[in-house]
Design an enzyme around this catalytic site. Structure first.
Site, PDB file in Angstrom:
ATOM      1  CG  HIS A 156      85.348  55.011  78.685  1.00  0.00           C
ATOM      2  ND1 HIS A 156      86.229  54.082  78.970  1.00  0.00           N
ATOM      3  CD2 HIS A 156      84.979  55.493  80.282  1.00  0.00           C
ATOM      4  CE1 HIS A 156      86.827  53.979  80.238  1.00  0.00           C
ATOM      5  NE2 HIS A 156      85.726  54.964  80.775  1.00  0.00           N
ATOM      6  CG  ASP A 364      84.839  52.049  68.570  1.00  0.00           C
ATOM      7  OD1 ASP A 364      84.646  52.616  69.774  1.00  0.00           O
ATOM      8  OD2 ASP A 364      84.516  50.944  68.178  1.00  0.00           O
TER       9      ASP A 364
HETATM   10  O1  F6P Z   1      81.625  52.383  75.090  1.00  0.00           O
HETATM   11  C1  F6P Z   1      80.938  52.884  75.978  1.00  0.00           C
HETATM   12  C2  F6P Z   1      80.085  52.017  76.856  1.00  0.00           C
HETATM   13  O2  F6P Z   1      79.255  52.450  77.827  1.00  0.00           O
HETATM   14  C3  F6P Z   1      80.940  50.755  77.331  1.00  0.00           C
HETATM   15  O3  F6P Z   1      81.639  51.491  78.833  1.00  0.00           O
HETATM   16  C4  F6P Z   1      80.000  49.774  77.706  1.00  0.00           C
HETATM   17  O4  F6P Z   1      80.637  48.527  77.770  1.00  0.00           O
HETATM   18  C5  F6P Z   1      78.960  49.699  76.594  1.00  0.00           C
HETATM   19  O5  F6P Z   1      78.946  51.166  76.086  1.00  0.00           O
HETATM   20  C6  F6P Z   1      77.695  49.364  76.822  1.00  0.00           C
HETATM   21  O6  F6P Z   1      77.169  49.944  77.582  1.00  0.00           O
HETATM   22  P1  F6P Z   1      75.709  49.893  78.269  1.00  0.00           P
HETATM   23  O7  F6P Z   1      75.074  48.575  77.906  1.00  0.00           O
HETATM   24  O8  F6P Z   1      75.913  50.250  79.662  1.00  0.00           O
HETATM   25  O9  F6P Z   1      74.860  51.005  77.661  1.00  0.00           O
END
Ligand code: F6P
Length: 463
Positions: A156, A364
């Protein structure tokens, strides 16, 4: 029909009163449609977590199998290697990288625990889809334990240029581990190209076609799959939000001023400090705009144990105070900065109300907020999107005003351009952005990846 098994670090376990947002909804819809299981961390920490079997539950046609983390694993694997080393590395922000060997060791052992706990739950007809940077070694670990089912992996975040990988301890191992999957997906063509370059130069993979590599006798498909939103659904949410009390209050409080709007997690990759500096430069360069605008930034706190996030919060608090104190007037506060998240419909409504979407991450993977901003607009009177050219979304939304998120003058000039833009130009730019997202859906994104993955026949030999 094959069963889909999604594996991600965090699993949005269904809880009373809690509705997941964004990508979580997409993956849940996908699972509900294909029939399947979601495996990962349940978001809790407990000293005994490492000895407990996965908790199983079923809701709305989806099976959930989740494990907890011990406090040490949370500190070393999640806060440490995943979010203090890999996250800034993937985003090419070396100044934020912090590395400790014990955190890398914990990263490996948590991935092994994911593997051990997942193995007994797998069935012969499964298709396994692993998500994101927390789980780079998992495909290889599963193969080592004899898993022959198709395995896909989607990143991602951006995939960095090969030189950045040199700052990763064990960078070569991660590449070789990823190459044990059958399908590797990235957000943009640049990310895919960076991966192919690194895999061929540093891991010895060989290109055998536009979208395939071979590595130690195993064929790996590689492709670009930009994550999408449901534009029509989001547009309806934004339209319907006009009646919400929050919207009426915000609208009334603007007293006719233009609204500049941003919404992000409070994360060093989002460029919030530079964004505020760009806004301040705008007020300095175009003093006639004083009292004519209000900038509302929502920055929900995130990963608060990570040192660079704490430093960012301190820096922003100082900056916000200074900006409002130096530029504000008795009846005008130039910047409103909220660290509490707002419900999705309210955010959609704020986007529709906004004259300018101001979204300037330093880097990003995609940035779905930018796509949501476009979907939320009134086609007859759309707002203007100012977008960092370093967000993955800029590849599709190239009719936005694209800016360098480090160049405060560039951001200031973009804000002024948006302020004076004619309605005809606003509509033209918006239409072009809308056209690039309108015919796609989040579910379509997931299915396009899975269609290729399900076709993967050949199981990888043991690593
Ligand atoms: O963008 C990467 C990501 O892991 C998303 O999937 C998630 O919404 C965001 O970052 C926050 O992730 P976390 O709170 O699990 O670290």
């Amino acid at each position: 029909m094959k069963r889909l098994v999604i594996v991600s670090n965090r699993v949005p376990v269904p809880k009373e009163g809690l509705r997941p947002g964004g990508l979580a909804v997409v993956l849940k819809d996908l699972l509900a449609r294909k029939g399947g299981m979601w495996f990962g961390w349940n978001g809790t920490c407990h000293p005994d977590a490492a000895h407990l079997p996965p908790a199983l539950q079923k809701a709305e046609g989806v099976e959930y199998a989740t494990i907890g983390l011990t406090p040490a694993e949370h500190r070393n694997y999640y806060t440490g290697f995943s979010n203090s080393t890999l996250w800034p590395l993937m985003h090419s922000l070396p100044e934020h990288i912090h590395f400790e060997r014990r955190e890398l060791a914990s990263y490996w052992s948590v991935n092994e625990r994911f593997c051990e706990n997942l193995l007994p739950l797998l069935r012969a007809d499964d298709v396994i889809w692993i998500h994101d940077y927390h789980l780079l070694p998992l495909a290889a670990l599963l193969r080592r334990h004899g898993v022959r089912q198709p395995i896909g992996f989607f990143l991602h975040t951006p995939f960095p240029a090969p030189d950045m990988l040199a700052t990763a301890p064990d960078g070569g191992t991660f590449l070789r581990d990823l190459l044990r999957a059958d399908l590797l997906g990235f957000q943009t063509a640049d990310d895919t190209a960076n991966f192919i370059f690194a895999a061929t130069r540093k891991a010895g993979a060989v290109v055998i076609g536009d979208d395939a590599l071979t590595f130690e006798g195993h064929t790996v498909r590689v492709g670009t799959f930009p994550v999408e939103i449901d534009p029509t659904r989001f547009a309806a949410t934004a339209r319907d939000a006009a009646d919400l009390e929050d919207l009426r209050r915000l609208s009334g409080s603007l007293a006719g001023r233009r609204l500049v709007f941003g919404v992000d997690r409070m994360d060093p990759t989002k460029g919030l400090d530079h964004r505020l500096a760009g806004y301040e430069r705008f007020l300095e360069t175009y003093p006639q705009r004083e009292r004519q605008v209000t900038f509302l930034q929502i920055a929900a706190e995130s990963r608060t144990d990570v040192a660079s996030y704490q430093a960012l919060r301190n820096k922003l608090e100082h900056q916000i105070g200074q900006l409002n104190a130096h530029r504000g007037q008795a009846d005008w506060t130039p910047l409103r900065f909220l660290t509490r998240g707002s419900p999705r419909p309210t955010v959609a409504g704020y986007m529709r109300l906004a004259d300018i979407g101001y979204i300037t991450p330093l880097r990003d993977g995609m940035n779905l907020v930018a796509k949501e901003f476009i979907a939320a607009q009134d086609p007859e009177n759309p707002g203007v999107l100012i977008l960092s050219r370093l967000a993955g979304a800029a590849k599709q939304l190239d009719a936005a005003i694209l800016v360098n998120p480090l160049d405060h003058d560039d951001m200031a000039d973009a804000l002024e351009r948006a302020m004076v833009m004619s309605a005809a130009e606003r509509r033209e730019r918006w239409q072009s952005c809308w056209n690039s997202i309108a015919s796609r859906t989040a579910l379509g994104w997931g299915l396009s990846f899975l269609n290729i993955l399900e076709g993967a026949k050949q199981a990888c030999p043991p690593a």
